[in-house]
Design a protein around this motif. Sequence first.
Motif, PDB file in Angstrom:
ATOM      1  N   ILE A 202       0.873  -1.172   0.000  1.00 14.87           N
ATOM      2  CA  ILE A 202       0.000   0.000   0.000  1.00 14.87           C
ATOM      3  C   ILE A 202       0.911   1.223   0.000  1.00 14.87           C
ATOM      4  O   ILE A 202       1.800   1.345   0.850  1.00 14.87           O
ATOM      5  CB  ILE A 202      -0.923   0.032   1.235  1.00 14.87           C
ATOM      6  CG1 ILE A 202      -1.797  -1.223   1.294  1.00 14.87           C
ATOM      7  CG2 ILE A 202      -1.799   1.278   1.217  1.00 14.87           C
ATOM      8  CD1 ILE A 202      -2.625  -1.330   2.566  1.00 14.87           C
ATOM      9  N   ALA A 225      -0.949   0.939   9.741  1.00 16.43           N
ATOM     10  CA  ALA A 225      -1.706   1.982   9.045  1.00 16.43           C
ATOM     11  C   ALA A 225      -0.888   3.267   8.948  1.00 16.43           C
ATOM     12  O   ALA A 225      -0.900   3.956   7.920  1.00 16.43           O
ATOM     13  CB  ALA A 225      -3.026   2.242   9.763  1.00 16.43           C
ATOM     14  N   LEU A 230      -1.977   6.056   5.999  1.00 17.37           N
ATOM     15  CA  LEU A 230      -3.416   6.265   6.106  1.00 17.37           C
ATOM     16  C   LEU A 230      -3.678   7.244   7.241  1.00 17.37           C
ATOM     17  O   LEU A 230      -3.407   6.949   8.401  1.00 17.37           O
ATOM     18  CB  LEU A 230      -4.137   4.940   6.370  1.00 17.37           C
ATOM     19  CG  LEU A 230      -3.954   3.847   5.313  1.00 17.37           C
ATOM     20  CD1 LEU A 230      -4.723   2.598   5.709  1.00 17.37           C
ATOM     21  CD2 LEU A 230      -4.394   4.336   3.946  1.00 17.37           C
ATOM     22  N   ASP A 234      -8.516  10.176   5.337  1.00 11.09           N
ATOM     23  CA  ASP A 234      -9.108   8.989   4.703  1.00 11.09           C
ATOM     24  C   ASP A 234     -10.273   8.425   5.509  1.00 11.09           C
ATOM     25  O   ASP A 234     -10.864   7.419   5.117  1.00 11.09           O
ATOM     26  CB  ASP A 234      -8.039   7.895   4.546  1.00 11.09           C
ATOM     27  CG  ASP A 234      -6.809   8.397   3.812  1.00 11.09           C
ATOM     28  OD1 ASP A 234      -6.968   8.836   2.667  1.00 11.09           O
ATOM     29  OD2 ASP A 234      -5.709   8.354   4.391  1.00 11.09           O
ATOM     30  N   ARG A 254     -11.394   3.377   6.909  1.00 18.14           N
ATOM     31  CA  ARG A 254     -10.714   4.304   6.007  1.00 18.14           C
ATOM     32  C   ARG A 254     -10.630   3.699   4.606  1.00 18.14           C
ATOM     33  O   ARG A 254     -10.508   2.484   4.455  1.00 18.14           O
ATOM     34  CB  ARG A 254      -9.314   4.634   6.523  1.00 18.14           C
ATOM     35  CG  ARG A 254      -9.359   5.242   7.928  1.00 18.14           C
ATOM     36  CD  ARG A 254      -8.027   5.723   8.390  1.00 18.14           C
ATOM     37  NE  ARG A 254      -8.106   6.205   9.779  1.00 18.14           N
ATOM     38  CZ  ARG A 254      -7.091   6.737  10.436  1.00 18.14           C
ATOM     39  NH1 ARG A 254      -5.930   6.878   9.859  1.00 18.14           N
ATOM     40  NH2 ARG A 254      -7.248   7.144  11.686  1.00 18.14           N
ATOM     41  N   SER A 256      -8.488   2.984   1.519  1.00 18.65           N
ATOM     42  CA  SER A 256      -7.050   2.887   1.314  1.00 18.65           C
ATOM     43  C   SER A 256      -6.695   3.245  -0.126  1.00 18.65           C
ATOM     44  O   SER A 256      -7.547   3.301  -1.012  1.00 18.65           O
ATOM     45  CB  SER A 256      -6.558   1.474   1.613  1.00 18.65           C
ATOM     46  OG  SER A 256      -6.714   0.638   0.491  1.00 18.65           O
ATOM     47  N   LEU A 271     -10.521  -0.250   4.641  1.00 14.91           N
ATOM     48  CA  LEU A 271      -9.739  -0.926   5.673  1.00 14.91           C
ATOM     49  C   LEU A 271     -10.185  -0.404   7.032  1.00 14.91           C
ATOM     50  O   LEU A 271     -10.408   0.794   7.201  1.00 14.91           O
ATOM     51  CB  LEU A 271      -8.241  -0.641   5.501  1.00 14.91           C
ATOM     52  CG  LEU A 271      -7.570  -1.090   4.201  1.00 14.91           C
ATOM     53  CD1 LEU A 271      -6.120  -0.634   4.179  1.00 14.91           C
ATOM     54  CD2 LEU A 271      -7.644  -2.593   4.055  1.00 14.91           C
TER      55      LEU A 271
END
Length: 317
Positions: A202, A225, A230, A234, A254, A256, A271
Motif C-alpha cells: 500500500i 496503518a 493512512l 481517509d 478508512r 485505502s 480498511l
Amino acid sequence: MAGVWLTLLAGLAVGGCQSGEDAGHCTMAHVTDLPLERHGNAFFTTIMINGQSAKLLFDTGSTANLLLEKTAQRLGLSIDYYNTGHVIGVGGSREVGMVQSREVRMGNAHGEHLTFLTTPENAGGADGLLGMNFLYPFDLDLDFWGHRIGVYKALSGCRSPHVAMTKPLFAVDLAADSLQNQHKPGEAGTTIDISPAVYVSINGKRFVAVIDTGASHTVIFRDSARRAGLGQADLLAQTHMYGVGKRAVKGDVRMSAPVVIGDLAVMNMPLVVVDQRHLENVDILLGYDFITRVHIWISRSSGSVIMQYPPHPTPST
C-alpha cells in the motif's frame, strides 16, 4: 495436522489452468465440497459431529477448530478442562478447554478424532468455527460465488499451481513458509505458522497479510496503518471489532490506496484500522471486503495463492 483422518470418497481430478513443467502431471484428489451459507459478513458451513449437525464459521484466520461449550454439551462431548490453553485474537485472549469428536462428516468426507477447543462465548450465531487445524494440508478453492469451499489433496506432481478457475488469474507466493523461519528454535507462532499469508503493498510499503475468511472486515493494525500513510483525511466512519477477547476494539474505517498483491491491484477497498498490535508480525487481515471481491485458490501443494479478478464461480465438472 492434529485431529482428523479423512477418507477420500470423491474421484480423482486434475485441475485446469496448468502451467510450467508439471502441466498435465498433477494428480489431485477432490476430497469434498463444503456448502456455504452467508450470514451478514460471515460464511458458515454445516458438518456432522458424532451424528449431529453443527454450523461452523469457516475461518482460515484461526489456527484451531472451536466449539461453544453449549454446543459441545449438545453433541455429547466431554470437555477437558485440564488441558486448557489460550486463544489470542482481536479483543485480547480467552482461556479454553478441549474436546475430541468420535467421528465427523464434512460433505463427502468421513473422518475421526477431530480436536476442538471450547469457549463459553458466542460465535456470531454459529456453533463454533472450522479453522486451519483441519484445513492446513489441503488446497482450498474459496468459491464464495458458488456458495462452496472446494477441498483438494495433491497426491503427486503438483509443484506448479493447478486450479479450476478461468482467466484472468494472478498468482503470488504464500508468505507463511518464509515467515516461519523468523521464529527462534522451539518458538511456536500462533497464526502465521499455518494461516495463509501473502505480501501486499500500500503506497509502496510492503506488509504481511493473512487471508482471514472469519474476519467481518479487512483490518489493518494501527502501527501498520501509519506506515501505509493512512491518515485522518481517509476516515469514512468509526466502528468496533469483536473477536475472541471480552472487549470490543475501536476501529476507524478508512479508504485505502490500491491494495497491491503481486500484479493485482484491488481498488477502493475499505480498511478498518484497529487500536491493537498483532503478536506475529502480521499487518493486515484480508477479511470479508477482500474475499468477496477476489476469487481465491490457496494452493498449499505449490506454495502459492491464485486469484481470479473479477471473480466468477468455479465451473462445475
